[in-house]
Design a protein around this motif. Structure first.
Motif, PDB file in Angstrom:
ATOM      1  N   PRO A 120      -0.389 -21.212  -4.677  1.00  0.00           N
ATOM      2  CA  PRO A 120      -0.598 -20.674  -3.326  1.00  0.00           C
ATOM      3  C   PRO A 120       0.442 -19.616  -2.978  1.00  0.00           C
ATOM      4  CG  PRO A 120       0.151 -22.957  -3.224  1.00  0.00           C
ATOM      5  CD  PRO A 120      -0.017 -22.629  -4.657  1.00  0.00           C
ATOM      6  N   GLY A 121      -0.002 -18.613  -2.251  1.00  0.00           N
ATOM      7  CA  GLY A 121       0.910 -17.592  -1.734  1.00  0.00           C
ATOM      8  C   GLY A 121       1.267 -16.512  -2.722  1.00  0.00           C
ATOM      9  N   LEU A 122       0.866 -16.677  -3.979  1.00  0.00           N
ATOM     10  CA  LEU A 122       1.263 -15.701  -5.003  1.00  0.00           C
ATOM     11  C   LEU A 122       0.500 -14.390  -4.860  1.00  0.00           C
ATOM     12  CD1 LEU A 122       3.358 -15.878  -7.189  1.00  0.00           C
ATOM     13  CD2 LEU A 122       1.630 -16.721  -8.761  1.00  0.00           C
ATOM     14  N   ASP A 123      -0.538 -14.395  -4.008  1.00  0.00           N
ATOM     15  CA  ASP A 123      -1.326 -13.172  -3.839  1.00  0.00           C
ATOM     16  C   ASP A 123      -1.067 -12.521  -2.472  1.00  0.00           C
ATOM     17  OD1 ASP A 123      -4.505 -14.770  -2.900  1.00  0.00           O
ATOM     18  OD2 ASP A 123      -2.436 -15.104  -2.247  1.00  0.00           O
ATOM     19  N   ALA A 124       0.013 -12.930  -1.845  1.00  0.00           N
ATOM     20  CA  ALA A 124       0.259 -12.436  -0.480  1.00  0.00           C
ATOM     21  C   ALA A 124       0.709 -10.985  -0.488  1.00  0.00           C
ATOM     22  CB  ALA A 124       1.319 -13.290   0.186  1.00  0.00           C
ATOM     23  N   ILE A 125       0.277 -10.237   0.524  1.00  0.00           N
ATOM     24  CA  ILE A 125       0.743  -8.858   0.723  1.00  0.00           C
ATOM     25  C   ILE A 125       1.432  -8.844   2.086  1.00  0.00           C
ATOM     26  CG2 ILE A 125       0.085  -6.444   0.998  1.00  0.00           C
ATOM     27  CD1 ILE A 125      -2.353  -6.997  -0.744  1.00  0.00           C
ATOM     28  N   ILE A 126       2.750  -8.572   2.075  1.00  0.00           N
ATOM     29  CA  ILE A 126       3.518  -8.675   3.321  1.00  0.00           C
ATOM     30  C   ILE A 126       4.244  -7.379   3.599  1.00  0.00           C
ATOM     31  CG2 ILE A 126       5.371  -9.918   4.517  1.00  0.00           C
ATOM     32  CD1 ILE A 126       4.683 -12.275   2.533  1.00  0.00           C
ATOM     33  N   LEU A 127       3.945  -6.793   4.753  1.00  0.00           N
ATOM     34  CA  LEU A 127       4.600  -5.545   5.142  1.00  0.00           C
ATOM     35  C   LEU A 127       5.915  -5.862   5.831  1.00  0.00           C
ATOM     36  CD1 LEU A 127       4.307  -2.440   5.357  1.00  0.00           C
ATOM     37  CD2 LEU A 127       3.181  -2.794   7.551  1.00  0.00           C
ATOM     38  N   GLU A 128       6.983  -5.235   5.371  1.00  0.00           N
ATOM     39  CA  GLU A 128       8.294  -5.426   5.992  1.00  0.00           C
ATOM     40  C   GLU A 128       8.856  -4.058   6.323  1.00  0.00           C
ATOM     41  OE1 GLU A 128       9.718  -9.304   3.400  1.00  0.00           O
ATOM     42  OE2 GLU A 128      10.197  -7.296   2.674  1.00  0.00           O
ATOM     43  N   THR A 129       9.972  -4.016   6.999  1.00  0.00           N
ATOM     44  CA  THR A 129      10.593  -2.697   7.168  1.00  0.00           C
ATOM     45  C   THR A 129      11.087  -2.277   5.803  1.00  0.00           C
ATOM     46  OG1 THR A 129      12.322  -4.076   8.114  1.00  0.00           O
ATOM     47  CG2 THR A 129      11.505  -2.291   9.494  1.00  0.00           C
ATOM     48  N   GLY A 130      10.847  -1.035   5.497  1.00  0.00           N
ATOM     49  CA  GLY A 130      11.328  -0.526   4.218  1.00  0.00           C
ATOM     50  C   GLY A 130      10.335  -0.640   3.096  1.00  0.00           C
ATOM     51  N   GLY A 131       9.305  -1.480   3.257  1.00  0.00           N
ATOM     52  CA  GLY A 131       8.346  -1.522   2.154  1.00  0.00           C
ATOM     53  C   GLY A 131       7.377  -2.678   2.269  1.00  0.00           C
ATOM     54  N   VAL A 132       6.685  -2.884   1.213  1.00  0.00           N
ATOM     55  CA  VAL A 132       5.679  -3.953   1.207  1.00  0.00           C
ATOM     56  C   VAL A 132       5.917  -4.845  -0.011  1.00  0.00           C
ATOM     57  CG1 VAL A 132       3.993  -2.489  -0.024  1.00  0.00           C
ATOM     58  CG2 VAL A 132       3.192  -4.385   1.364  1.00  0.00           C
ATOM     59  N   ARG A 133       5.785  -6.150   0.211  1.00  0.00           N
ATOM     60  CA  ARG A 133       5.907  -7.093  -0.900  1.00  0.00           C
ATOM     61  C   ARG A 133       4.512  -7.512  -1.307  1.00  0.00           C
ATOM     62  NH1 ARG A 133       9.135 -11.209   1.956  1.00  0.00           N
ATOM     63  NH2 ARG A 133       8.075 -12.654   0.552  1.00  0.00           N
ATOM     64  N   ILE A 134       4.243  -7.373  -2.601  1.00  0.00           N
ATOM     65  CA  ILE A 134       2.905  -7.703  -3.107  1.00  0.00           C
ATOM     66  C   ILE A 134       3.035  -8.782  -4.168  1.00  0.00           C
ATOM     67  CG2 ILE A 134       0.832  -6.784  -4.211  1.00  0.00           C
ATOM     68  CD1 ILE A 134       1.639  -4.007  -3.257  1.00  0.00           C
ATOM     69  N   GLY A 135       2.426  -9.925  -3.905  1.00  0.00           N
ATOM     70  CA  GLY A 135       2.457 -11.018  -4.880  1.00  0.00           C
ATOM     71  C   GLY A 135       1.768 -10.610  -6.168  1.00  0.00           C
ATOM     72  N   SER A 136       2.203 -11.189  -7.276  1.00  0.00           N
ATOM     73  CA  SER A 136       1.699 -10.708  -8.559  1.00  0.00           C
ATOM     74  C   SER A 136       0.228 -11.037  -8.795  1.00  0.00           C
ATOM     75  CB  SER A 136       2.543 -11.242  -9.723  1.00  0.00           C
ATOM     76  OG  SER A 136       2.482 -12.661  -9.760  1.00  0.00           O
ATOM     77  N   THR A 137      -0.323 -12.036  -8.089  1.00  0.00           N
ATOM     78  CA  THR A 137      -1.755 -12.286  -8.285  1.00  0.00           C
ATOM     79  C   THR A 137      -2.592 -11.639  -7.196  1.00  0.00           C
ATOM     80  OG1 THR A 137      -1.754 -14.401  -7.094  1.00  0.00           O
ATOM     81  CG2 THR A 137      -1.380 -14.477  -9.479  1.00  0.00           C
ATOM     82  N   ALA A 138      -1.996 -10.718  -6.431  1.00  0.00           N
ATOM     83  CA  ALA A 138      -2.801  -9.962  -5.475  1.00  0.00           C
ATOM     84  C   ALA A 138      -3.831  -9.165  -6.277  1.00  0.00           C
ATOM     85  CB  ALA A 138      -1.921  -9.022  -4.661  1.00  0.00           C
ATOM     86  N   GLY A 139      -5.087  -9.219  -5.831  1.00  0.00           N
ATOM     87  CA  GLY A 139      -6.156  -8.545  -6.573  1.00  0.00           C
ATOM     88  C   GLY A 139      -6.116  -7.043  -6.367  1.00  0.00           C
ATOM     89  N   LEU A 140      -6.663  -6.309  -7.345  1.00  0.00           N
ATOM     90  CA  LEU A 140      -6.636  -4.853  -7.276  1.00  0.00           C
ATOM     91  C   LEU A 140      -7.468  -4.339  -6.103  1.00  0.00           C
ATOM     92  CD1 LEU A 140      -6.965  -4.264 -11.107  1.00  0.00           C
ATOM     93  CD2 LEU A 140      -4.924  -3.917  -9.726  1.00  0.00           C
TER      94      LEU A 140
END
Lengths: 288, 160, 772
Positions: free
Chosen positions: A62-82
């Motif tokens: 769970p959570g490995l596909d999360a896309i989270i916008l933060e200041t300075g950039g975005v964190r993309i989980g490694s199983t986020a789909g294309l």
């Protein structure tokens, strides 16, 4: 000669947390393969390439596909789909180049199934997300035997070892006045792997290039960042001649092999053209 | 190794025992008798095995059956209603000559369904993009594109 | 009121509904009770002696029910091949293997996992031999001999020499000469080849297999297995398109039979995609040298063609492909003096066979010739074409009469619809337009099977079943036969059921080659329907107490002609029941023999197969012209085809919806073979590398241009309602049209197909260098 229709025998493991994934990788050291989307790993297994007897399916973490916008950039989980990345409002806001590249990769099915982690970890010269990540200055967080590690995507060719597991990417937001360019060449545009591609992120001050990152696709991982070409452009007024010169330097710096269809000579020529066009796109109206 | 899984296919729930190495395509065709989904290349290069899983088109030959456990799957057999009443997309394919040998047809129809579920008036370019994974050797794709356009138009016209 | 004619109507295919539902059953979908699954072990060597095969470990594996090898199971002294002089293959070799992927042993097991595992337990000892991968290497002095009875690796030779070519060339005002090449292309068929055989206790084989001709498949099985024809039934089946790639039986069908007989259970032989690509069929590569003599006024005085084709490891139907360039070329452009020398050469590669883009290089050569000669002669290339184009009822150098042709009309119409004269040279940088013509044969001589027989049986309500031995690989034959029967009988298509392609229930049929379904199979159905109609009219006439000539059909009822008002009508059901009661049930029988002459065969010395054929080799010819508009990316060499205009001379168009679709398919094939499809071998191992849809570049929807189709509708005297085939001939000019358009766009001439981007870029750069 053996022709296989079925997958080989293997054991399937379905961990539910990153720690579990790491434990399994450690426990089956050298004999386990991470399975994300399946478009590359299962394809290779059917062809009996680089077989491992354990397959660790990570889509259930769970959570490995999360896309989270933060200041300075975005964190993309490694199983986020294309396709998920292509559609993501957060990615479009922070670094639209990545959304564009993911949206043009392969086919709808490949994009629905494939993950950014799987694409990067494939270590294929034709992995299309990698040049974009490099041009955006992205970094990857990895879980390794020795704990967590981070590295720039452009350094993964030496930093990502067998048994390491990419957990997420951090993509810095594009600087405010940065422009991007992307071109790819494939025999069949929306089907084949890109034989050659180029991703460019450039910041201009007037007509002069303040900063540029040029990343090549279809070359060995080690030569994906075209540093020498970047140096030729940085600080210079951007003209057609300069772009032509830089594209030549970039193509020369990329290490390209021949394949069934094309010689490395031809691929270099196409690579040069892709770099040229990508820089031109980023340069935009100043070339008018 | 055997796993007990539950597949929700076309509105029916199937409890099956599958070997680790079985793909969703193999289970659909060989254990559930749903042979409408076709095997053409068995490696993701042709689109013939396309099904809609959890609302998205996937290549069922590259999906492990164990990873489809608990998921909703729609195959070509799930489109018609009341037994043989064709879904409008199926009807459009028939009416526009989009089916010749028919081997690639189920895959195309599933991708067309996924497209029309999210894009009401797709352009020809969008249609070509939606079916880019699919190989057809007989039709040259022209009547397939015409059929999808017609189905889109019909669906748009049918909405009140 | 009689029903409106069905001819020329857009009729959706009758098999489309089942296919749209996913209910159509192909061989791979067919499951029989207790069926076993079989896989084939194949040679890793391109050329090797088989020293021993040890299957003992495989036989011990639980779940394995039968094993076959060439050493144990191949009947000796029986060779397979489509012509008497081209037989060169056995079902499982026992002496040597001749290409990577050739069958060596087979295992049938309770499931496929076990069969695949069992293959790994079979131990084969080989003695590798040197191999050759090109015709050039194979023809060299001292090259490895692939078949002992064919020295110099010469599989077949074809020689035609008419008039006095050398004299005519000497006396010509101009002589044009060029060499063209086309690479091996693959069919890349959708259905992975699957063969099912069920051996019954009675000694009968029931077979389900994808084939272009069920009767040829039955004959092959009969020859090799040595069982009576009645003990082999090839069943009707939904089949994926073959496009020439299933033109002769492949060993898998025989292997399924043998394994089934051994195991006493049905056996399904399956193939992986790589197997299908490496071990089924390809299109022969060609080197094609053309020399043409011209008078100053543009008339062709003589034409000379020397061509070498590669057939791979066995001759298969490439032995016919050898003279297809002749059949195409001699029919397009007049040549009073004509020479055609063709050699078919063995190589250690995948077997070649027919292909629907067959010999498109032949028309390409002449289309380029006209463009290039127009500058020399100062005559417009369109005028050159029209001057030399064949006219109706002219005879070819090998004595075939072309009974109908719209070649000239198609050239004019295509040029007009495309706006050729306005666009040529004026489309802007890197854009160009080209034109090319093609043709193909409708029903050539096929020996014993040069005709079709159909039968119709009636039910007592006036509905009926048509029996035709032809099969349907997606072209729409089922719809065609039903349409033709309905048209003749005056009933609805839904009242007609079709039983097709079943060798037990149907009569002999030529199969789906040479476009015989349109001209022969449907003519047989038509004649059967006419026969049945006559019987119906006679019964109705008897009931109405008039002679049969005075009876006509209105709706589904028979009335006396010219009697207006509601006179007594005889419903078709009543006619059928009356006939039954009288002991003469209604039926229809029709046979159609193609109007072709016997050919002369000459077998040369030293076992080479030489052929010379004269006379009416082909009943009729379809023609057509296409134009192509394209854009070239001068920095990558990539070509984008924007628009195709296709004008089809296919006689009467029976079903435009169907024929249009077939035309699009042909354009797709021709585009692929022109731009991106090329089969590649690894010289180090002899293995074919382009064994997947990803590596072998078949076009997708994204590569599809705008295609406009037009029909000339010039009826052919022999065809049903004047029809000819419509899915092949018109499009063979696309190679030429593309080459000419490339020249228009870039100034570069291409003589080698496919024009892959790297090839074109190299030519563009060479031209730029020469001009500086």
């Amino acid at each position: 000669m053996y022709y296989y229709r079925r997958l080989p025998k293997f054991e399937y493991l379905a961990p539910k947390s990153i720690d579990e994934v790491c434990a399994l990788l450690k426990g089956h050291k050298g004999d386990a393969r991470i399975l994300a989307g399946g478009t590359i790993v299962l394809h290779r297994m059917k062809e009996r390439i680089a077989l491992r007897s354990h397959v660790i399916g990570i889509k259930g973490v769970p959570g490995l596909d999360a896309i989270i916008l933060e200041t300075g950039g975005v964190r993309i989980g490694s199983t986020a789909g294309l396709q998920q990345i292509a559609d993501s409002a957060q990615v479009k806001k922070a670094c639209t180049l990545l959304s564009r590249v993911c949206g043009q990769l392969g086919t709808p099915q490949i994009r629905n199934m494939g993950t950014i982690g799987g694409n990067v970890a494939s270590r294929l010269a034709t992995a299309e997300t990698v040049p974009a990540l490099i041009a955006l200055g992205a970094s990857a967080k990895m879980a390794t035997d020795a704990g967590e590690k981070a590295a720039l995507v452009e350094d993964l060719y030496k930093e990502l070892k067998d048994g390491d597991f990419i957990t997420e990417f951090h993509v810095p937001s594009l600087p405010e006045h940065a422009k991007t360019g992307y071109r790819k060449f494939a025999v069949r545009d929306r089907f084949d792997y890109a034989t050659a591609s180029a991703a460019v992120v450039m910041t201009l001050h007037g007509r002069t290039c303040a900063d540029i990152k040029i990343a090549l696709g279809g070359v060995t991982l080690r030569t994906m960042r075209a540093k020498a070409a970047e140096e030729a452009v940085k600080g210079q007024p951007v003209t057609e001649e300069l772009i032509e010169k830089a594209a030549g330097i970039a193509a020369d710096s990329g290490s390209v092999g021949s394949d069934i269809m094309f010689s490395s000579d031809y691929k270099k020529k196409v690579l040069k053209t892709m770099v040229k066009r990508a820089i031109k796109e980023a340069a935009g109206e100043i070339l008018q | 190794m055997k796993h007990d899984i539950e597949l929700k296919v076309n509105g029916d729930v199937y409890k099956v025992q599958v070997d680790t190495r079985r793909t969703l395509l193999e289970v659909l065709r060989e254990q559930l008798g749903l042979t409408g989904t076709k095997e053409m290349c068995n490696k993701g290069d042709c689109g013939a095995c396309t099904v809609i899983m959890s609302g998205k088109t996937v290549l069922s030959c590259l999906v492990l059956a164990v990873e489809a456990d608990g998921k909703k799957v729609l195959t070509i057999e799930g489109l018609a209603t009341e037994g043989h009443k064709l879904h409008p997309i199926q009807q459009a394919f028939v009416d526009h000559g989009a089916i010749q040998c028919g081997y690639c047809t189920p895959g195309f129809i599933m991708s067309a369904k996924a497209l029309l579920d999210r894009a009401k008036q797709p352009t020809v370019d969008e249609i070509k993009g939606a079916i880019s994974n699919h190989i057809c050797r007989c039709t040259g794709y022209v009547q397939i594109i015409e059929a999808i356009q017609a189905a889109a138009k019909e669906a748009a016209g049918g909405e009140k | 009121m009689s029903r409106q004619t069905l001819i020329g109507k857009d009729i959706p295919r009758i098999d489309s509904v089942d296919k749209a539902l996913g209910r159509a059953k192909y061989a791979i979908d067919t499951v029989l009770p207790r069926m076993l699954y079989a896989r084939v072990l194949r040679s890793p060597h391109a050329h090797a002696k088989i020293l021993s095969i040890d299957t003992s470990e495989a036989e011990k594996l639980p779940g394995v029910k039968a094993v076959a090898t060439g050493i144990n199971d191949t009947p000796r002294g029986i060779l397979m091949g489509i012509l008497p002089h081209s037989k060169d293959q056995v079902i499982l070799p026992y002496e040597k293997v001749r290409y990577v992927g050739e069958e060596v042993a087979a295992v049938a097991a309770v499931d496929e996992d076990t069969a695949e595992e069992a293959l790994e337990l079979i131990k084969v000892e080989y003695e590798p031999l040197p191999y050759v991968l090109t015709a050039e290497e194979a023809m060299k002095e001292g090259a490895p001999v692939i078949h002992d009875h064919k020295p110099g690796n010469l599989a077949a030779r074809f020689r035609i020499d008419e008039g006095n070519v050398d004299e005519a060339m000497k006396n010509s005002d101009h002589v044009w000469e060029k060499t063209f090449t086309v690479d091996v292309a693959s069919h890349a068929l959708p259905e992975p080849f699957t063969a099912i055989a069920s051996y019954e206790a009675s000694g009968k084989f029931n077979v389900w297999v994808q084939t272009q001709c069920p009767f040829q498949m039955r004959q092959g099985l009969h020859n090799v297995l040595q069982v009576p024809l009645s003990d082999i039934r090839v069943h009707s089946l939904a089949m994926s398109g073959a496009h020439g790639g299933r033109s002769d039986p492949s060993p898998s069908a025989f292997i399924a039979c043998i394994l089934s007989r051994k195991a006493g259970r049905p056996v399904q032989v399956r193939m992986a995609r790589e197997e299908v690509e490496e071990c089924m069929r390809d299109k022969a590569s060609k080197v094609y040298h053309v020399k043409v003599g011209f008078k100053n006024d543009g008339t062709i005085t003589a034409r000379e063609i020397h061509t070498v084709l590669e057939c791979g490891a066995y001759a298969s139907s490439a032995v016919v492909e050898l003279w297809v360039p002749l059949l195409i070329d001699e029919v397009l452009w007049r040549a009073p003096n004509y020479r055609y020398y063709g050699d078919l050469i063995y190589t250690n590669k995948t077997i070649s066979s027919m292909m629907r883009t067959r010999s498109g290089i032949a028309p390409m050569s002449m289309d380029i010739c006209f463009e290039q000669m127009s500058e020399v002669l100062g005559i417009d290339p369109m005028e050159l074409r029209l001057k030399n184009a064949i006219k109706p009822n002219e005879m070819t150098p090998t004595k075939s009469v072309v009974t109908s042709t719209g070649l000239s009309e198609s050239i004019l119409m295509a040029a007009d619809k495309a706006g050729l004269s306005e666009k040529k040279g004026k489309m802007g940088p890197n854009r160009g337009i080209g034109i090319g013509s093609g043709n193909t044969q409708c029903m050539f001589y096929m020996g014993f099977r040069s005709g079709s027989t159909a039968f119709i049986k009636f039910n007592d309500d006036g509905s009926c079943t048509v029996f035709s031995g032809s099969c349907d690989l997606g072209q729409g034959n089922q719809t065609l036969f039903t349409q033709v029967a309905a048209e003749e009988l005056g009933i609805d298509m839904k009242d007609i059921k079709l039983c097709y392609g079943d060798t037990e229930l149907c009569y002999q049929d030529p199969g789906n080659y040479s476009m015989s379904a349109t001209v022969a199979s449907s003519q047989a159905v038509r004649k059967a329907a006419q026969d049945a109609k006559r019987r119906l009219l006679e019964v109705a006439a008897d009931i109405l107490d008039v002679s049969w000539e005075e009876v006509e059909m209105r709706g589904k009822e028979f009335f006396v002609k010219r009697r207006t008002g509601k006179g007594r009508g005889v419903k078709i059901g009543e006619a059928c029941r009356t006939a039954f009661k009288r002991g003469k049930p209604i039926f229809g029988f029709g046979d159609y023999r193609a109007r072709v002459d016997q050919t002369e065969f000459e077998v040369g010395v030293k076992g080479t197969y030489e052929e010379k054929t004269y006379g009416q080799k082909v009943q009729s010819y379809s023609f057509g012209t296409t134009t192509v508009e394209l854009e070239v990316d001068p920095e990558t060499g990539k070509i984008k085809i924007e628009r195709i205009v296709a004008v089809n001379d296919c006689g009467t168009v029976l079903n435009p919806l169907l024929v249009r679709g077939n035309m699009h398919g042909q354009c797709n094939f021709m585009l692929g073979h022109s731009l991106s499809e090329r089969a590649v071998w690894d010289p180090k191992t002899g293995r074919k590398l382009t064994n997947s849809f990803r590596k072998y570049k078949v076009p997708t929807a994204n590569e599809t241009p705008e295609i406009e189709t037009y029909f000339l509708n010039i009826p052919d005297p022999d065809g049903p309602y004047g029809a000819k085939e419509g899915s092949l001939g018109f499009g063979l000019g696309l190679h030429g049209a593309i080459a000419i358009a490339i020249h228009d766009a870039t100034g570069v001439w291409v003589y080698d197909m496919p024009v892959t981007p790297d090839k074109l870029l190299r030519l563009i750069e060479e031209r730029a260098r020469l001009r500086t």
